[in-house]
Write a protein that holds these residues in place. Sequence first.
Motif, short mmCIF file in Angstrom:
data_model
loop_
_atom_site.label_atom_id
_atom_site.label_comp_id
_atom_site.label_asym_id
_atom_site.label_seq_id
_atom_site.Cartn_x
_atom_site.Cartn_y
_atom_site.Cartn_z
N TYR A 45 0.80 -1.18 -0.09
CA TYR A 45 -0.08 0.07 -0.10
C TYR A 45 0.86 1.20 -0.05
CZ TYR A 45 -4.11 -3.04 0.89
OH TYR A 45 -4.94 -3.88 0.74
N GLY A 46 2.01 1.51 0.47
CA GLY A 46 2.84 2.43 0.60
C GLY A 46 3.33 2.67 -0.89
N SER A 47 3.74 1.77 -1.19
CA SER A 47 4.24 1.71 -2.92
C SER A 47 3.13 2.44 -3.78
CB SER A 47 4.68 0.73 -3.35
OG SER A 47 4.03 -0.33 -3.51
N VAL A 48 1.69 2.12 -3.47
CA VAL A 48 0.67 2.29 -4.24
C VAL A 48 0.30 3.86 -4.16
CG1 VAL A 48 -1.74 2.15 -4.62
CG2 VAL A 48 -0.17 -0.03 -4.57
N LEU A 49 0.53 4.03 -2.80
CA LEU A 49 0.10 5.58 -2.33
C LEU A 49 1.03 6.59 -3.12
CD1 LEU A 49 -1.54 7.69 -0.95
CD2 LEU A 49 -0.44 6.93 1.16
N ALA A 137 11.61 1.33 1.02
CA ALA A 137 11.61 0.72 -0.12
C ALA A 137 10.39 1.16 -0.85
CB ALA A 137 11.57 -0.64 0.03
N ALA A 138 9.12 1.41 -0.32
CA ALA A 138 7.94 1.73 -0.78
C ALA A 138 8.18 3.12 -1.60
CB ALA A 138 6.70 1.67 0.39
N PHE A 143 8.12 5.83 -6.66
CA PHE A 143 8.79 6.98 -7.51
C PHE A 143 9.44 6.29 -8.69
CE2 PHE A 143 13.04 8.91 -8.40
CZ PHE A 143 12.84 10.21 -8.78
N THR A 144 9.75 5.06 -8.91
CA THR A 144 10.22 4.40 -9.95
C THR A 144 9.21 4.11 -10.88
OG1 THR A 144 12.23 3.41 -8.79
CG2 THR A 144 11.77 2.45 -10.72
N MET A 145 7.90 3.75 -10.37
CA MET A 145 6.82 3.35 -11.30
C MET A 145 6.32 4.52 -11.89
SD MET A 145 4.76 0.81 -8.71
CE MET A 145 3.29 0.91 -9.62
N VAL A 155 19.07 3.83 -2.73
CA VAL A 155 19.17 4.77 -1.59
C VAL A 155 18.17 4.66 -0.33
CG1 VAL A 155 19.34 7.03 -1.07
CG2 VAL A 155 20.25 6.40 -3.47
N GLY A 156 16.79 4.24 -0.90
CA GLY A 156 15.78 4.25 -0.07
C GLY A 156 16.15 3.25 0.98
N VAL A 157 16.43 1.97 0.39
CA VAL A 157 16.69 0.84 1.42
C VAL A 157 17.77 0.84 2.38
CG1 VAL A 157 17.48 -1.85 1.28
CG2 VAL A 157 15.74 -0.95 -0.25
#
Length: 443
Positions: A45-49, A137-138, A143-145, A155-157
Motif C-alpha cells: 500500500y505504501g508503494s501504491v500511495l 523501499a515503498a 517513484f520508479t513506477m 538509496v531508500g533501502v
Amino acid sequence: MARGGTPEERERLSDAYELRYRGDGGPLSSALFGAYLAALVGTVYGSVLAHYVFEEWPQITRWVERQPFAATGIAVVAVLLIAAIAFKVGGARGPVLPEPGHIEFVVATDLPRRVTLRDSWWGSQLMVITSCLCLGAALPIGFTMAGGSPVALAVGVVLGLLGGILIVQAWLRGQVRGHAPLTGMASWPLVEALPGHKLLTQSLLSEAVTSSLVVSDTRRARAQAFSLKLRHKPERIRVAGQHLTVVLADVTGLLRTGWSSLGWVLLEVVAVALAGLHAIQHANSPLLLPILVLLTHIGATGLTRGLQGQAAAAGDQSLLGLTWIHESVLHLAPLVVVQVVVATVVGLATGSGGSAAAYAVAIAALVAGGQLLYAHKGPAPGALMSGPGRGAGVLWSMHPGIVVLAGGFAATLTTNFALIAGAAVLAIGYARSSAAFAPARVG
C-alpha cells in the motif's frame, strides 16, 4: 556468559514460557506477526500511495530527479526528527516492554535480564527496522513506477535500514535514560540496566492505553499516555460576559499547556491549509483529501478541551447560565472560524474560485460534527438499538474518526456532496450531544 544464556538458563526460560503462555508462543510471537503485517501492508500500500502522489504531481518527481541530494537530505532530517521523538517517547513507553505477567513471573526471577528480556528487545527491533525498511523501499518503488530513476530504490533501502537502527536505538536510550550511561554502541548493557519497577509501570500503562484504544476511547488513552504539564500556576479566568468568558477560558487553558497546544495548532493549520488546496480537492484519485480531513479532526481534538470538559460535566448546572447548545457553539466557534478562513484563502490562492468557501464550510462542518461525537461518548439511545431506527445505532457507536473519514471521501465527489456530508456528520454529532444533555426520564 553467552549472549543467549547458558543451556541451563535457556531451559529454565523455556519452562517459564510454557507455564506462562500455555504453549501459545512467547513475547516474540506477536512481534513476528506484526513485522509480517508491516512488510505486507507497508510495501504494497505504501508503494501504491507513493506512485499515486508522484503520478498526480509530476513536478515532485522532476524536482527529486534534479535535486537528489536535497531529497536525500530531507529524508535524513525526517529520520533524525523521528529518532528524537522516539528518544522522548522512550521515557513513557520503551522498546523493551513485555506484558505485566511476563515481568512479574519471568523477569522477576534470578534469570539474567538479557535472557528474560531478550525476546521483547528483539521483537521491537524487528518491528521498527522492518517498518522503516519497508517504508524506505515503498517510496522509491512508487517513484520508479512514476518514471523516476531506479537508483532511488537502493538509496531508500539503505536509508530505511540505517534509519530503523537509529530510531530503535534512540528509543532504547530514552527508556534507559536516568538509569545507566547512554554512551557506547552496545545494547545489552542498557537492557540489563532497566529497573524492574519501571518496566512494570510502563507495561501496566501500555496495557491500559491499549484497552482504551480497543474500545475506541482515544480521549481516555491520550489522558493516560500524556499527562498535561501546565506552564503556570492555577489562575483566575477573567470574566467578560457570558459568551466571551467561555472563549477566554478555552484560550487560557491552551496557553497553560505550552508546547503541547502549539503542536496541535501547527497540525491543525497545516492540515486545513493542505485540505484547502485546489489540487487536493480536485485530484483524480480520492485518497489525500479524506486523510487530510482526518488529520484536521485529530488536530482539533487537542484544541477542544473546553468542549470535552463541558461534555464531562453533562447533567451539572451551567455556571454561566448558558444552554448546552450555546456553550458548545462558543467552544467550537474560534476553531471553525480559523478553519473556514484558512481553507478559503488557500483555495482562492490556488484557483478553486467559488467552490473554495463551500469546501471550507464543508470541512469545518465535518470537523465540528466529529468533535461533538468525540466529546460526547456514551451508549446509544434505545430507539437506535431496536425498532425502525436500529440501523442508526451503527453510526452512533462508530468511532468519530471513521465517520469523519467517510465524510472526507464523500467530499471528494462534488461540492454539493461535500456540503451534504458535512451537514450529515454535524447532525449526527448534534444528536449524540442532545442525548447526553437530555434530562433523564423515569418510565
